[in-house]
Design an enzyme around this catalytic site. Structure first.
Site, PDB file in Angstrom:
ATOM      1  N   ALA A 149      -4.021 -10.808 -33.398  1.00  0.00           N
ATOM      2  CA  ALA A 149      -5.212 -10.868 -32.547  1.00  0.00           C
ATOM      3  C   ALA A 149      -6.435 -11.294 -33.358  1.00  0.00           C
ATOM      4  CB  ALA A 149      -5.456  -9.505 -31.894  1.00  0.00           C
ATOM      5  N   ASP A 194       6.809  -5.969 -31.259  1.00  0.00           N
ATOM      6  CA  ASP A 194       6.173  -5.804 -32.561  1.00  0.00           C
ATOM      7  C   ASP A 194       7.150  -5.398 -33.673  1.00  0.00           C
ATOM      8  OD1 ASP A 194       3.190  -5.512 -33.740  1.00  0.00           O
ATOM      9  OD2 ASP A 194       4.486  -3.963 -34.571  1.00  0.00           O
ATOM     10  N   PRO A 221       1.554  -6.181 -36.593  1.00  0.00           N
ATOM     11  CA  PRO A 221       1.649  -7.623 -36.319  1.00  0.00           C
ATOM     12  C   PRO A 221       0.869  -8.060 -35.072  1.00  0.00           C
ATOM     13  CG  PRO A 221       3.787  -6.804 -37.015  1.00  0.00           C
ATOM     14  CD  PRO A 221       2.905  -5.593 -36.819  1.00  0.00           C
ATOM     15  N   ASP A 222       0.978  -7.287 -33.998  1.00  0.00           N
ATOM     16  CA  ASP A 222       0.219  -7.633 -32.787  1.00  0.00           C
ATOM     17  C   ASP A 222      -1.273  -7.698 -33.081  1.00  0.00           C
ATOM     18  OD1 ASP A 222       1.774  -8.055 -30.437  1.00  0.00           O
ATOM     19  OD2 ASP A 222       2.323  -5.939 -30.411  1.00  0.00           O
ATOM     20  N   LYS A 223      -1.774  -6.680 -33.769  1.00  0.00           N
ATOM     21  CA  LYS A 223      -3.212  -6.578 -33.931  1.00  0.00           C
ATOM     22  C   LYS A 223      -3.742  -7.553 -34.978  1.00  0.00           C
ATOM     23  CE  LYS A 223      -3.085  -1.982 -33.833  1.00  0.00           C
ATOM     24  NZ  LYS A 223      -3.445  -0.562 -33.564  1.00  0.00           N
TER      25      LYS A 223
END
Lengths: 401, 401
Positions: free
Chosen positions: B172, B138, B167-169
């Protein structure tokens, strides 16, 4: 129009960011989004850097849409919006709770005109509860949802805001997803419904999986502040800033070799992942010192050869020239007769059969008044009269800025 | 199952956060999400706080799903996954580019089994370009996308990371939206497609509308760092921290009255919105000093009476008792026979006809092996043999943690 949402018509009564950015995603995906504006227009039209009277912020939240600007407080204005609602698949609004009903466009009224409509209410705090009537600003949600707590300064204990409007934008993406899910359900069952989405709820759900999950076990909670991304992973180099992460054993060994510090491979403090986690501050100091002695390009090349994840920290200006962003075509330049060369990010998700795209730049206020009313069956004379009577509004390119 | 995505089957080959959190949103919305895991299981099963061998982080990214754990490198394992793919509406994977093809589950293979499948590839950087082969963390995306630049410390000029995995979330939520849009398109046309989504692209598109939009006008860009949320809107009070924002004239006047500083109403430095923006540091100093003299509860009540947007800055612990969050039912407690009382956020978007909900807590590794294989037509004897041969894997509740 093309894109996966081709054929969907969305009546967009939202302003600012959380609503407009949601419907922009759907417009890029092919939906016919009609932005209904007051004669003054969305506040975002009046802020940020301008070219020929168009705001870059407004453009970046409202591309691919059409604009119908009219006075909804006048009976003829309201009547036109109601006629339009009868043709829409989705109506989205982000007024404070109760306002849409007072405007004469509450769910009951609209559902009578269009029984299977997806009616969407985006709010800051929810429909009831102590904050529900408050005007919402992004920082207020950051304060309430735990994000400011996540950012607490370790040295002073002072909570801090993230300096971009994470709650507004995350709510936009979540709203776009929910609307699309309701359209899917309608395609299966023929039934519309009401979606209610609060920024506060969106942010708690968004933060939870990593930043709040340690409160999952009732009775054996642990402090969410422990174990979160603590030390900043930004290193200063001789000529800039980079990030690098050595999590696994092989990454740590690669980092030691890249920095010509094979001696650290023997250092007990860093021998295992557990030891490295425990001695993180010492490790950071040593690595940081080595980084400062070399220019970014050299370190990044060395880390890359050793398969250690790393990247330069780019300023936003530097995004424009980055090789990966260029390879992805992330940022596009659109040539517009009036506005000239305009940069926008392309829609992130690439659909290979129904590509999403920037379908058009953003409309000036009321740019599509005549076309939209004509589609509804208004005659040219009627449209002219509404315009003369000041029910319709609009502006066009400015010459001064 | 209920929810807007009732009847949709998703084969989920993703690990960590960006993929699993995307499919969890869809699972909460009623999709039958089957998580395919290696015998070791998703890495997230092994990190974070545990109860009876279940990780809170894993649970918070994988609720409402079923788990099939098997060795896909064994021909019998691969065969089972291919049989399952033939029954799926969506396949999602977030391996590094090229890996899914090497595993024998590339789009060509899968589309032959299920011609109308929605095939989804989530990557860190994209399929080609200088970073595409790198493992993604991330912070690397935060560095490349401009988010670390947004967070630059004004005093030192040092870029900083946000301390949660934005960024990850965000990827998603964006992936969940794109998948849903492709399902909608498939409902219209009968055709599936391939969606490719890079975290880097997602973040540039997400940041742009506010944090990068000043780079919109090619040739007359202005510095994105100017005009962004600069001063931190967190104030220290006598007993804690609050946020408050006075943007409009009436809000500023309300704030002056709330702080017993009517004298400031006459102060030329703060007489207009423009003047207040220009003299922000001075204003912040004066307001900050007044805030420090009073307890949070008193100031908040006074600001509230004056209709000035404000809120306490809550720690994550305090979320659990906040009156607005309670009114919204944002955080639910689930009673589980094995795990006891478990807290989770409810899905943020509320659908009034097809409600999304936490359909179940997360499965232990391989918890649904037998049920899923039986649905595919495997006999009890065959399932037993696959288990004995070590093709299937699984664990169950631990007693020690």
């Amino acid at each position: 129009m093309n894109g996966p949402l081709n054929g969907v018509r969305i009546l967009d009564l939202t302003t600012m960011v959380s609503g407009p950015m949601a419907t922009m995603m759907l417009a890029d995906q092919g939906a016919d989004v009609i932005k209904i504006e007051s004669p003054r227009g969305d506040h975002m039209r009046h802020v940020g850097s301008m070219r020929k009277g168009m705001s870059a912020s407004f453009l970046s939240c409202n591309r691919s849409k059409r604009s119908l600007a009219l006075d909804i407080k006048r009976p003829e204005g309201l009547a036109a919006v109601r006629k339009l609602a009868a043709t829409a698949d989705v109506l989205v609004q982000n007024f404070r709770p109760g306002a849409i009903e007072r405007m004469g466009l509450g769910e009951d009224v609209v559902r009578e005109l269009r029984p299977d409509i997806v009616f969407v209410s985006i709010s800051g705090f929810g429909e009831t509860g102590p904050y529900s009537g408050q005007r919402v600003y992004d920082p207020v949600i950051q304060a309430l949802c735990g994000l400011a707590d996540v950012q607490t300064d370790h040295a002073t204990g002072q909570p801090r805001m993230v300096r971009t409007i994470i709650p507004d934008k995350t709510t936009a993406v979540a709203a776009a997803q929910a609307i699309t899910a309701a359209l899917y359900a309608r395609a299966q069952t023929g039934e519309g419904q009401h979606i209610r989405l609060a920024m506060l709820d969106t942010m708690v759900a968004y933060l939870w999986p990593e930043a709040i999950s340690s409160l999952t076990w009732v009775g054996s909670e642990s402090d969410p502040a422990e174990g979160q991304m603590g030390l900043d992973l930004v290193y200063r180099t001789a000529d800039g800033y980079i990030t690098a992460g050595a999590v696994s054993d092989s990454e740590w060994q690669g980092m030691c070799r890249a920095l010509d510090r094979e001696d650290l491979l023997e250092d007990e403090r860093f021998a295992t992942a557990g030891a490295r986690a425990k001695n993180r501050p010492a490790r950071r100091d040593i690595v940081g010192e080595e980084m400062e002695r070399r220019p970014s390009g050299e370190i990044l090349a060395r880390l890359d050869r050793e398969d250690v994840p790393c990247a330069p920290v780019l300023t936003r200006w530097q995004l424009l020239d980055d090789a990966q962003i260029a390879a992805n075509g992330t940022i596009e330049i659109h040539e517009d007769d009036l506005l000239g060369k305009v940069r926008q990010p392309r829609p992130a998700a690439r659909f290979d059969r129904t590509p999403a795209s920037v379908q058009a730049l953003a409309p000036y206020l009321g740019a599509d008044n005549a076309a939209i009313l004509a589609e509804l069956g208004y005659s040219e004379a009627e449209i002219g009269r509404l315009s003369e009577d000041g029910v319709l509004a609009g502006d066009g390119p400015a010459t001064d800025c």
